[in-house]
Scaffold this motif. Sequence first.
Motif, PDB file in Angstrom:
ATOM      1  N   ALA A 130      -7.142  -2.795  -3.031  1.00 31.72           N
ATOM      2  CA  ALA A 130      -7.609  -4.180  -3.186  1.00 31.72           C
ATOM      3  C   ALA A 130      -7.379  -4.967  -1.902  1.00 31.72           C
ATOM      4  O   ALA A 130      -8.259  -5.728  -1.466  1.00 31.72           O
ATOM      5  CB  ALA A 130      -6.904  -4.853  -4.359  1.00 31.72           C
ATOM      6  N   ARG A 131      -6.206  -4.781  -1.277  1.00 30.24           N
ATOM      7  CA  ARG A 131      -5.939  -5.470  -0.002  1.00 30.24           C
ATOM      8  C   ARG A 131      -6.969  -5.081   1.045  1.00 30.24           C
ATOM      9  O   ARG A 131      -7.468  -5.922   1.788  1.00 30.24           O
ATOM     10  CB  ARG A 131      -4.525  -5.143   0.493  1.00 30.24           C
ATOM     11  CG  ARG A 131      -3.441  -5.925  -0.181  1.00 30.24           C
ATOM     12  CD  ARG A 131      -2.095  -5.780   0.525  1.00 30.24           C
ATOM     13  NE  ARG A 131      -1.642  -4.407   0.665  1.00 30.24           N
ATOM     14  CZ  ARG A 131      -0.992  -3.725  -0.272  1.00 30.24           C
ATOM     15  NH1 ARG A 131      -0.735  -4.272  -1.439  1.00 30.24           N
ATOM     16  NH2 ARG A 131      -0.597  -2.492  -0.043  1.00 30.24           N
ATOM     17  N   GLU A 132      -7.274  -3.790   1.104  1.00 30.72           N
ATOM     18  CA  GLU A 132      -8.274  -3.319   2.077  1.00 30.72           C
ATOM     19  C   GLU A 132      -9.627  -3.973   1.824  1.00 30.72           C
ATOM     20  O   GLU A 132     -10.298  -4.421   2.755  1.00 30.72           O
ATOM     21  CB  GLU A 132      -8.420  -1.802   1.988  1.00 30.72           C
ATOM     22  CG  GLU A 132      -7.240  -1.019   2.513  1.00 30.72           C
ATOM     23  CD  GLU A 132      -7.372   0.472   2.246  1.00 30.72           C
ATOM     24  OE1 GLU A 132      -8.415   0.909   1.713  1.00 30.72           O
ATOM     25  OE2 GLU A 132      -6.411   1.199   2.556  1.00 30.72           O
ATOM     26  N   LEU A 133     -10.039  -4.026   0.578  1.00 31.94           N
ATOM     27  CA  LEU A 133     -11.349  -4.593   0.254  1.00 31.94           C
ATOM     28  C   LEU A 133     -11.386  -6.097   0.473  1.00 31.94           C
ATOM     29  O   LEU A 133     -12.425  -6.648   0.855  1.00 31.94           O
ATOM     30  CB  LEU A 133     -11.728  -4.246  -1.188  1.00 31.94           C
ATOM     31  CG  LEU A 133     -11.983  -2.761  -1.438  1.00 31.94           C
ATOM     32  CD1 LEU A 133     -12.175  -2.497  -2.925  1.00 31.94           C
ATOM     33  CD2 LEU A 133     -13.182  -2.268  -0.644  1.00 31.94           C
ATOM     34  N   LEU A 134     -10.271  -6.766   0.258  1.00 33.94           N
ATOM     35  CA  LEU A 134     -10.235  -8.212   0.476  1.00 33.94           C
ATOM     36  C   LEU A 134     -10.450  -8.575   1.940  1.00 33.94           C
ATOM     37  O   LEU A 134     -10.948  -9.660   2.244  1.00 33.94           O
ATOM     38  CB  LEU A 134      -8.911  -8.794  -0.021  1.00 33.94           C
ATOM     39  CG  LEU A 134      -8.765  -8.893  -1.533  1.00 33.94           C
ATOM     40  CD1 LEU A 134      -7.337  -9.272  -1.909  1.00 33.94           C
ATOM     41  CD2 LEU A 134      -9.762  -9.899  -2.105  1.00 33.94           C
ATOM     42  N   THR A 135     -10.112  -7.675   2.849  1.00 33.48           N
ATOM     43  CA  THR A 135     -10.303  -7.975   4.275  1.00 33.48           C
ATOM     44  C   THR A 135     -11.786  -8.059   4.636  1.00 33.48           C
ATOM     45  O   THR A 135     -12.133  -8.591   5.681  1.00 33.48           O
ATOM     46  CB  THR A 135      -9.628  -6.919   5.175  1.00 33.48           C
ATOM     47  OG1 THR A 135     -10.253  -5.654   4.965  1.00 33.48           O
ATOM     48  CG2 THR A 135      -8.134  -6.833   4.904  1.00 33.48           C
ATOM     49  N   ARG A 136     -12.646  -7.553   3.782  1.00 32.96           N
ATOM     50  CA  ARG A 136     -14.089  -7.601   4.031  1.00 32.96           C
ATOM     51  C   ARG A 136     -14.715  -8.932   3.618  1.00 32.96           C
ATOM     52  O   ARG A 136     -15.872  -9.197   3.940  1.00 32.96           O
ATOM     53  CB  ARG A 136     -14.796  -6.482   3.281  1.00 32.96           C
ATOM     54  CG  ARG A 136     -14.348  -5.104   3.703  1.00 32.96           C
ATOM     55  CD  ARG A 136     -15.056  -4.052   2.901  1.00 32.96           C
ATOM     56  NE  ARG A 136     -14.548  -2.727   3.210  1.00 32.96           N
ATOM     57  CZ  ARG A 136     -14.992  -1.632   2.657  1.00 32.96           C
ATOM     58  NH1 ARG A 136     -15.967  -1.692   1.757  1.00 32.96           N
ATOM     59  NH2 ARG A 136     -14.482  -0.466   2.982  1.00 32.96           N
ATOM     60  N   LEU A 137     -13.948  -9.736   2.903  1.00 38.20           N
ATOM     61  CA  LEU A 137     -14.456 -11.012   2.422  1.00 38.20           C
ATOM     62  C   LEU A 137     -14.100 -12.133   3.394  1.00 38.20           C
ATOM     63  O   LEU A 137     -13.130 -12.018   4.147  1.00 38.20           O
ATOM     64  CB  LEU A 137     -13.863 -11.328   1.044  1.00 38.20           C
ATOM     65  CG  LEU A 137     -14.207 -10.351  -0.075  1.00 38.20           C
ATOM     66  CD1 LEU A 137     -13.436 -10.712  -1.338  1.00 38.20           C
ATOM     67  CD2 LEU A 137     -15.700 -10.346  -0.338  1.00 38.20           C
ATOM     68  N   PRO A 138     -14.860 -13.218   3.369  1.00 35.48           N
ATOM     69  CA  PRO A 138     -14.523 -14.363   4.215  1.00 35.48           C
ATOM     70  C   PRO A 138     -13.124 -14.891   3.857  1.00 35.48           C
ATOM     71  O   PRO A 138     -12.732 -14.880   2.691  1.00 35.48           O
ATOM     72  CB  PRO A 138     -15.589 -15.412   3.871  1.00 35.48           C
ATOM     73  CG  PRO A 138     -16.694 -14.658   3.214  1.00 35.48           C
ATOM     74  CD  PRO A 138     -16.074 -13.454   2.579  1.00 35.48           C
ATOM     75  N   ALA A 139     -12.413 -15.338   4.858  1.00 36.97           N
ATOM     76  CA  ALA A 139     -11.057 -15.859   4.647  1.00 36.97           C
ATOM     77  C   ALA A 139     -11.135 -17.245   4.009  1.00 36.97           C
ATOM     78  O   ALA A 139     -11.384 -18.235   4.668  1.00 36.97           O
ATOM     79  CB  ALA A 139     -10.301 -15.916   5.961  1.00 36.97           C
TER      80      ALA A 139
END
Length: 66
Positions: free
Chosen positions: A42-51
């Motif tokens: 989940a942490r890895e995938l969240l990095t693909r989203l806008p901050a």
Amino acid sequence: MRRALLDETEPELALCRIRAVLERTGALDTAHAMADDHARRARELLTRLPATAHVRALALLTRPAH
């Protein structure tokens, strides 16, 4: 498990018995490892989203508990 739950014992004793079985069989360790893996992914995938504030809040939920 069934006996611990259905036996006419105190709920605290039943919980202790169930926990002992889960620890002895490695089920708790396996569950923790699976949860850690899901959180890491989940942490890895969240990095693909806008901050955004929402993404940062989600990221907080994926931090290791131990």
